[in-house]
Design a protein around this motif. Structure first.
Motif, PDB file in Angstrom:
ATOM      1  N   VAL A  28       0.840  -1.197   0.000  1.00 17.15           N
ATOM      2  CA  VAL A  28       0.000   0.000   0.000  1.00 17.15           C
ATOM      3  C   VAL A  28       0.872   1.243   0.000  1.00 17.15           C
ATOM      4  O   VAL A  28       0.687   2.166  -0.815  1.00 17.15           O
ATOM      5  CB  VAL A  28      -0.956   0.019   1.218  1.00 17.15           C
ATOM      6  CG1 VAL A  28      -1.721   1.346   1.283  1.00 17.15           C
ATOM      7  CG2 VAL A  28      -1.940  -1.139   1.161  1.00 17.15           C
ATOM      8  N   ILE A  42      -8.008  -6.331   1.563  1.00  9.08           N
ATOM      9  CA  ILE A  42      -7.331  -5.286   0.794  1.00  9.08           C
ATOM     10  C   ILE A  42      -6.995  -5.886  -0.566  1.00  9.08           C
ATOM     11  O   ILE A  42      -6.256  -6.877  -0.644  1.00  9.08           O
ATOM     12  CB  ILE A  42      -6.053  -4.790   1.489  1.00  9.08           C
ATOM     13  CG1 ILE A  42      -6.384  -4.228   2.876  1.00  9.08           C
ATOM     14  CG2 ILE A  42      -5.353  -3.739   0.636  1.00  9.08           C
ATOM     15  CD1 ILE A  42      -5.168  -3.784   3.670  1.00  9.08           C
ATOM     16  N   CYS A  71      -9.377  -3.029   8.375  1.00  8.22           N
ATOM     17  CA  CYS A  71      -9.597  -3.782   7.138  1.00  8.22           C
ATOM     18  C   CYS A  71      -9.778  -5.285   7.365  1.00  8.22           C
ATOM     19  O   CYS A  71      -9.069  -5.905   8.146  1.00  8.22           O
ATOM     20  CB  CYS A  71      -8.425  -3.576   6.188  1.00  8.22           C
ATOM     21  SG  CYS A  71      -8.204  -1.866   5.658  1.00  8.22           S
ATOM     22  N   PHE A 131     -10.199  -1.250  -0.135  1.00  9.95           N
ATOM     23  CA  PHE A 131     -10.217  -1.611   1.285  1.00  9.95           C
ATOM     24  C   PHE A 131     -11.665  -1.882   1.705  1.00  9.95           C
ATOM     25  O   PHE A 131     -12.563  -1.098   1.384  1.00  9.95           O
ATOM     26  CB  PHE A 131      -9.693  -0.470   2.161  1.00  9.95           C
ATOM     27  CG  PHE A 131      -8.342   0.079   1.764  1.00  9.95           C
ATOM     28  CD1 PHE A 131      -7.179  -0.504   2.227  1.00  9.95           C
ATOM     29  CD2 PHE A 131      -8.248   1.184   0.929  1.00  9.95           C
ATOM     30  CE1 PHE A 131      -5.934   0.015   1.872  1.00  9.95           C
ATOM     31  CE2 PHE A 131      -7.018   1.710   0.570  1.00  9.95           C
ATOM     32  CZ  PHE A 131      -5.858   1.125   1.035  1.00  9.95           C
ATOM     33  N   LEU A 191      -1.726  -4.279   9.531  1.00 10.84           N
ATOM     34  CA  LEU A 191      -1.474  -4.470   8.109  1.00 10.84           C
ATOM     35  C   LEU A 191      -0.057  -4.941   7.806  1.00 10.84           C
ATOM     36  O   LEU A 191       0.225  -5.379   6.693  1.00 10.84           O
ATOM     37  CB  LEU A 191      -1.757  -3.169   7.345  1.00 10.84           C
ATOM     38  CG  LEU A 191      -3.185  -2.923   6.859  1.00 10.84           C
ATOM     39  CD1 LEU A 191      -4.180  -2.899   8.001  1.00 10.84           C
ATOM     40  CD2 LEU A 191      -3.261  -1.616   6.074  1.00 10.84           C
TER      41      LEU A 191
END
Length: 225
Positions: free
Chosen positions: A26, A188, A185, A110, A212
């Motif tokens: 990301v 993703i 999330c 997301f 993440l």
């Protein structure tokens, strides 16, 4: 309507290019979009993110804001906490967001649950904004009906007089009704456009608790385009 067809000429995305958790990729793609904008100017607002919500009656709404928060606990944005999006999230915290860079043939999607950002995080960001934007946060009764542009200009002039620009980050106080959200999330997706609509879709799916950047919290799967 005349159709315009473009065969996407992206670089694609292979599993070998994907780290074991989504955060680094990301950050990389957002950084690539920023650099592309700096170099060629054809990716305006590289952090523009479309946010989809649904209200208590399950009616969907989508709008584009700026992703001004990106940490290992998720992407996020700031807004008036009395806005339509905030009302939707109070009734239904399920949320989706999408970063889209057409000129790069890339997008990130997301999905998850909205979590309100802590006040100290909100304050730090609010104080970093330009003076006019901080005044504007006080002015806007976001999402509510407005009689005219003149009414908006008058409200802005009144608030600018109340909180004049002194060059200090604390010359405009943080409104109680202004804050932010992050997306906690569950999925993703990284989308990379390819020729003949044979796009690459690589999706991180949450399998356990974790941020993440935690490989133990995610598995990767490829999906049909």
């Amino acid at each position: 309507m005349t159709e315009v067809r473009i065969d996407y000429d992206g670089e694609g995305l292979d599993e070998s290019q994907v780290p074991p958790a989504p955060y680094d990729l990301v950050r990389q793609w957002v950084g690539d979009a920023r650099r592309r904008q700096d170099a060629s100017g054809d990716v305006p607002e590289p952090e523009a993110i479309s946010i989809a919500t649904a209200n208590a009656q399950h009616a969907p709404h989508v709008r584009t804001v700026l992703m001004r928060y990106l940490e290992t606990d998720g992407p996020g944005f700031y807004t008036n906490l009395e806005s339509a999006k905030a009302s939707d999230l109070a009734a239904n915290p399920q949320v989706a967001g999408a970063l889209t860079w057409p000129m790069m043939f890339r997008a990130i999607r997301f999905t998850g649950t909205a979590r309100e950002l802590p006040r100290d995080v909100v304050r730090t960001y609010f104080d970093s904004r330009p003076w006019g934007s901080r005044v504007g946060a006080w002015v806007s009764k976001q999402s509510r009906p407005l009689d005219s542009r003149a009414e908006l200009e008058a409200a802005n002039a009144e608030m600018a007089a109340r909180y004049p620009d002194t060059g200090s980050p604390d010359d405009v106080p943080l409104p109680d009704f202004w804050g932010g959200y992050r997306i906690d999330c569950d999925e993703i997706e990284f989308w990379a456009g390819r020729h003949s609509r044979l796009h690459d879709r690589l999706v991180f799916v949450r399998t356990a608790e974790g941020n993440l950047d935690d490989p133990s919290a995610w598995r990767l799967e490829r999906r049909w385009p």
